[in-house]
Design a protein around this motif. Structure first.
Motif, mmCIF file in Angstrom:
data_model
loop_
_atom_site.group_PDB
_atom_site.id
_atom_site.type_symbol
_atom_site.label_atom_id
_atom_site.label_comp_id
_atom_site.label_asym_id
_atom_site.label_seq_id
_atom_site.Cartn_x
_atom_site.Cartn_y
_atom_site.Cartn_z
ATOM 1 N N ILE A 46 -3.185 -1.512 -11.011
ATOM 2 C CA ILE A 46 -3.047 -0.692 -9.797
ATOM 3 C C ILE A 46 -4.437 -0.384 -9.232
ATOM 4 C CG2 ILE A 46 -2.098 1.426 -8.831
ATOM 5 C CD1 ILE A 46 0.023 -0.392 -9.994
ATOM 6 N N THR A 47 -4.569 -0.427 -7.921
ATOM 7 C CA THR A 47 -5.773 0.049 -7.233
ATOM 8 C C THR A 47 -5.510 1.459 -6.736
ATOM 9 O OG1 THR A 47 -6.424 -2.171 -6.557
ATOM 10 C CG2 THR A 47 -7.346 -0.334 -5.310
ATOM 11 N N VAL A 48 -6.315 2.420 -7.187
ATOM 12 C CA VAL A 48 -6.151 3.818 -6.799
ATOM 13 C C VAL A 48 -7.331 4.206 -5.922
ATOM 14 C CG1 VAL A 48 -5.928 6.203 -7.606
ATOM 15 C CG2 VAL A 48 -4.930 4.325 -8.940
ATOM 16 N N VAL A 49 -7.022 4.668 -4.688
ATOM 17 C CA VAL A 49 -8.064 5.036 -3.736
ATOM 18 C C VAL A 49 -7.802 6.449 -3.250
ATOM 19 C CG1 VAL A 49 -9.197 4.500 -1.561
ATOM 20 C CG2 VAL A 49 -8.320 2.645 -3.002
ATOM 21 N N ARG A 80 -11.175 4.358 -7.208
ATOM 22 C CA ARG A 80 -12.230 4.738 -6.280
ATOM 23 C C ARG A 80 -11.935 6.128 -5.732
ATOM 24 N NH1 ARG A 80 -12.058 0.630 -3.242
ATOM 25 N NH2 ARG A 80 -11.125 1.373 -1.297
ATOM 26 N N HIS A 98 1.367 5.343 -0.083
ATOM 27 C CA HIS A 98 0.680 6.588 0.237
ATOM 28 C C HIS A 98 1.457 7.738 -0.400
ATOM 29 C CE1 HIS A 98 -2.067 4.719 3.168
ATOM 30 N NE2 HIS A 98 -1.018 3.925 3.451
ATOM 31 N N ARG A 158 0.865 -1.177 0.000
ATOM 32 C CA ARG A 158 0.000 0.000 0.000
ATOM 33 C C ARG A 158 0.901 1.226 0.000
ATOM 34 N NH1 ARG A 158 -5.391 0.764 1.093
ATOM 35 N NH2 ARG A 158 -6.033 2.793 1.931
ATOM 36 N N ALA A 173 -2.921 5.020 -2.324
ATOM 37 C CA ALA A 173 -3.970 5.655 -1.529
ATOM 38 C C ALA A 173 -3.546 7.058 -1.120
ATOM 39 C CB ALA A 173 -4.278 4.818 -0.291
ATOM 40 N N CYS A 190 -7.255 -1.737 -13.846
ATOM 41 C CA CYS A 190 -7.090 -0.985 -12.599
ATOM 42 C C CYS A 190 -8.434 -0.836 -11.904
ATOM 43 C CB CYS A 190 -6.491 0.394 -12.881
ATOM 44 S SG CYS A 190 -4.776 0.341 -13.436
ATOM 45 N N SER A 191 -8.385 -0.640 -10.584
ATOM 46 C CA SER A 191 -9.563 -0.330 -9.792
ATOM 47 C C SER A 191 -9.408 1.090 -9.266
ATOM 48 C CB SER A 191 -9.712 -1.318 -8.635
ATOM 49 O OG SER A 191 -10.808 -0.968 -7.815
ATOM 50 N N SER A 228 -1.804 -0.988 -3.994
ATOM 51 C CA SER A 228 -2.799 0.042 -3.726
ATOM 52 C C SER A 228 -2.099 1.390 -3.573
ATOM 53 C CB SER A 228 -3.592 -0.295 -2.459
ATOM 54 O OG SER A 228 -4.473 0.753 -2.132
ATOM 55 N N GLY A 259 -5.137 -5.826 -7.386
ATOM 56 C CA GLY A 259 -5.409 -6.132 -5.994
ATOM 57 C C GLY A 259 -4.166 -6.231 -5.145
#
Length: 792
Positions: free
Chosen positions: A76-79, A103, A34, A32, A57, A100-101, A55, A52
């Motif tokens: 890549i998961t972008v939150v 949110r 940041h 993860r 974030a 990619c995901s 991430s 998955g």
């Protein structure tokens, strides 16, 4: 390499971008991260272990910004939890996003602006607060096999000069639109599914352009597609299913091209063309509609070719309000109302097939219609019915009608040429009193009554016709007169001799049992009697009675062929709450329906929340939807002044948008609706000043004064009588004193206050008698001053 294990590579993705050469591949180990990532070089960033595992974030700022000619993200998961900024911003260059995901919690998840381009494939996009993808860039890009789910507003927005291609995507659970186009946006959508949206699944407005192929829309609360653009809109091979409002609503002069559009299970309407719209619909199929299959209104003039309409609970096709459509090769099957209904409109129909259902073709309201090649079979009512309108019917066949084959009512001007009517349960062709027309080269046979029956003294010419094997006469003229001409008639096999041409042969029409009176809206009680039976409101009763009398005279003048006197039907009811404004509005609508001024006379009551939406452009749609439900009746706007104030949570601009929309709708439908705006007297004066045209629309204000103490006591007595109670003398005197002294400020509820007092007295009486061992029937019905004291 980027890894969170010390000593084995970069620990931050941004550091890897800064240190990488152009065109490098950056592989990110699971973890993860940041950081706010700025892609300043043409690099590709990929998750080592796929979607998955990595991430990115952020809690503030943009999560991913492109500041290069190109770059790419993969797996890549972008939150982003920032409520102000999108998760991904592309203002220049081309960003590829694959598997990619994404949110976000702001107004948009992905934003392509200025000269930016996004190329998204196999991505998931969610945003419980705002939109999914917003594009204002003319190089907007592509969404391919993406899934957009759980959106707080609209899933895909293309605005300003934005362009976008959406291909093989799934869009669902959007609180706004599935796809929203406005400004000069351009969108091509293919093989995509949109479902479960609160607003229209697709909305196209202003100068936006849409090309849609094989688009499927399902499970929508309101409108399926709202098309109101002045530019090109093209739908081909599209399907709409389980749309609870209007499946396709065309407005604002839009002229779409619809080809092979299929509608299944719609609520209000399958296709609705309104507000001078046009365009064409080819090979379209509409079925299982709770309301009307296809509606054309408000001077719209679309063209239809190969249209099929079936299983509609109301009319299959309805044409109203000055519309002038053209139908070629129309098929209407099994509609509970009229298969085709034309009222106060024009139009041309060629090669029409009607099966089963109610009336086949109904024409009324000064319409002028031309129909050729009509085939109507097995209708429960008349095959063709014309009242107060002109119909030219050519080369048509009506078989097995459940009533008259063709019926011309009062004021009809019917022209039949080369038509055949067989096996009708009633008369083959009936001209009732006040109807006129010509019947040429036509045949009427096998009917259960007369072949042609003439109950009119107006001019009717029957030439070169055949009447045979009817259970009545071939031609039966029931009114003596010289205006009827029957020439070159071939008659044979009829059960009764012909009777036409002289006063001796013409018999008076047989008396028919009088039809029971139509039920009045809201019940069997006369609404005018009910109005005058209301407590107090003497000034209101005088004003409303004056309006009713004016409408009566206007109707009589119109029936006599005179022009109607000038009058404005829209009213302002000003006064404090609880003074009976809603009740009077309901009764006023019922009286106008009795007079024939309104079609139905029903009351639709709305407030600000029913008209004002939370997004730009949504208020006009919401207001129009609410207004349309009141057509034919009364549209009652409670606390209307809130639309012109900043109260209500959506800002004054949205309220003013509702006002502007109402002003236009009131003008467009001025003959088919009465709008009543209600509220406090002072605030209603501000409401009328909110729009330059508002005051002219509401030319009469009726003031509802506070009830007097005597009248409030009478209301309590009325409640007592209604619920088998009575007041003793002491209670009546105490009530009068209380109502005299109670402050008549903004919290005073008038009739509502009186009803609350009654309810509290009943509560107190129940508590008082519960403590008594023996209670008589008289005690159970009596309210005393003691009950009033404790209740207050």
């Amino acid at each position: 390499m980027v890894t969170q294990t010390p000593g084995q590579g970069y620990q931050r993705i941004g550091d890897a971008v800064a240190g990488a050469p152009h065109g490098a591949l950056i592989v990110v180990s699971p973890g993860r991260y940041h950081e706010n990532l700025v892609l300043s070089k043409p690099v590709t960033i990929t998750a080592e272990d796929g979607l998955g595992s990595v991430s990115l974030a952020v809690s503030s700022g943009v999560a991913v910004t492109l500041d290069a000619d190109s770059a790419a993200l993969s797996g890549i998961t972008v939150v982003s939890t920032d409520e102000e900024n999108p998760a991904v911003l592309v203002a220049r260059g081309q960003l590829g996003i694959t598997e990619c995901s994404l949110r976000a919690a702001a107004w948009s998840t992905v934003y392509a602006a200025n000269e930016g381009t996004v190329l998204m494939r196999d991505c998931e996009v969610t945003n419980e607060t705002g939109a999914g993808v917003v594009v204002t860039s003319p190089h907007g890009g592509v969404l391919d096999t993406c899934r957009l789910d759980d959106l707080g507003t609209s899933a895909v927005v293309v605005a300003d000069d934005g362009t976008l291609l959406v291909r093989a995507c799934t869009i669902k659970r959007a609180a706004g639109n599935g796809i929203c186009l406005n400004g000069r946006g351009r969108l091509t959508v293919e093989d995509t599914v949109v479902s479960d949206t609160r607003k229209p699944a697709v909305a196209v407005e202003q100068q936006a352009a849409l090309t849609a192929a094989r688009l499927t829309i399902s499970d929508v609360d309101g409108i399926g597609m709202y098309l109101a653009s002045s530019e090109r809109v093209s739908l081909e091979g599209c399907a709409l299913e389980r749309v609870r409002g209007q499946a396709v609503f065309v407005a604002e002069g839009c002229a779409p091209s619809l080809r092979e559009v299929r509608v299944r299970e719609a609520g209000e309407c399958g296709l609705h063309f309104s507000a001078r719209s046009g365009g064409s619909a080819t090979n379209c199929d509409i079925s299982n509609v709770d309301g009307v299959g296809v509606s054309v209104s408000d001077r719209s003039s679309p063209e239809f070719d190969y249209l099929s309409v079936s299983a509609c609970r109301r009319a299959g096709v309805r044409v109203t309000d000055g519309a002038d459509p053209f139908f070629r090769r129309l098929r209407a099957v099994g509609c509970d109302g009229a298969a085709i209904e034309v009222d106060s409109a024009r139009g041309t129909l060629e090669n029409v097939e009607i099966e089963d259902g109610g009336v086949g073709l109904s024409v009324a309201g000064s319409s002028r219609l031309s129909v050729s090649g009509l085939s109507a079979r097995g209708t429960a009512g008349a095959g063709v019915k014309v009242v107060g309108a002109a119909l030219a019917l050519t080369d048509s066949v009506i078989t097995g009608a459940g009533a008259d084959g063709i019926q011309a009512g009062e004021g009809a001007d019917l022209s039949l040429r080369r038509c055949r009517v067989h096996d009708s349960a009633g008369t083959g062709c009936l001209f009732t009193e006040g109807a006129s027309g010509t019947v040429t080269e036509s045949e009427f046979s096998g009917g259960k009554a007369d072949g042609i029956r003439l109950d009119t003294e107006e001019a009717v010419r029957v030439t070169n016709c055949t009447v045979r094997d009817n259970h009545g006469s071939g031609v039966h003229q029931t009114r003596p007169g010289k205006a009827i001409e029957v020439l070159d008639l071939i008659t044979s096999g009829n059960f009764k001799p012909d009777a036409y041409g002289t006063s001796a042969s013409a018999k008076p029409p047989e008396s028919a049992p009088e039809a029971p009176p139509a039920p009045r809206p809201g019940g069997s009680k006369d609404p005018l009697v009910e109005l005058h039976g209301l407590v107090g409101l003497e000034g209101v009763k005088r004003e409303v009675t004056s309006l009713i009398n004016l409408n009566k005279m206007a109707k009589r003048r119109q029936d006599a062929g005179l022009s109607a006197p000038p009058m404005a039907r829209h009213l302002v009811f000003a006064g404090a709450p609880g003074t009976g404004k809603t009740t009077v509005a309901r009764l006023y609508g019922q009286v106008l329906a009795q007079l024939g001024v309104l079609r139905e006379g029903h009351l639709i009551e709305v407030a600000r929340a029913d008209l004002v939406a939370q997004i730009i452009g949504g208020t006009a749609i919401k207001t129009t939807e609410a207004f349309n439900t009141a057509l034919g009746g009364v549209f009652f706007i409670d606390e209307a002044y809130t639309l012109s104030s900043s109260k209500g949570g959506s800002g004054p601009d949205f309220g003013r948008e509702a006002i502007d929309t109402l002003v236009k709708l009131m003008e467009d439908h001025r003959e088919d609706v009465v709008v009543i705006a209600a509220g406090y007297s002072k605030e209603m004066r501000s409401f009328l000043e909110a729009n330059p045209g508002m005051e002219s629309r509401f030319s009469r204000t009726i003031e509802f004064e506070n009830y007097t103490a005597d009248e409030l006591v009478t209301i309590v007595r009325t409640q007592c009588a209604k619920h088998d109670y009575r007041l003793d003398d002491g209670a009546a005197e105490a009530l009068f004193t209380y109502f005299e002294k109670i402050p008549k400020d903004g919290t005073f509820g008038n009739g509502r206050t009186a009803r609350r007092v009654f309810e509290r007295m009943v509560d107190r009486q129940a508590s008082r008698l519960a403590e008594t061992a023996s209670v008589s029937s008289a005690d159970l019905a009596l309210l005393t001053a003691e009950d009033l004291d404790a209740g207050l």
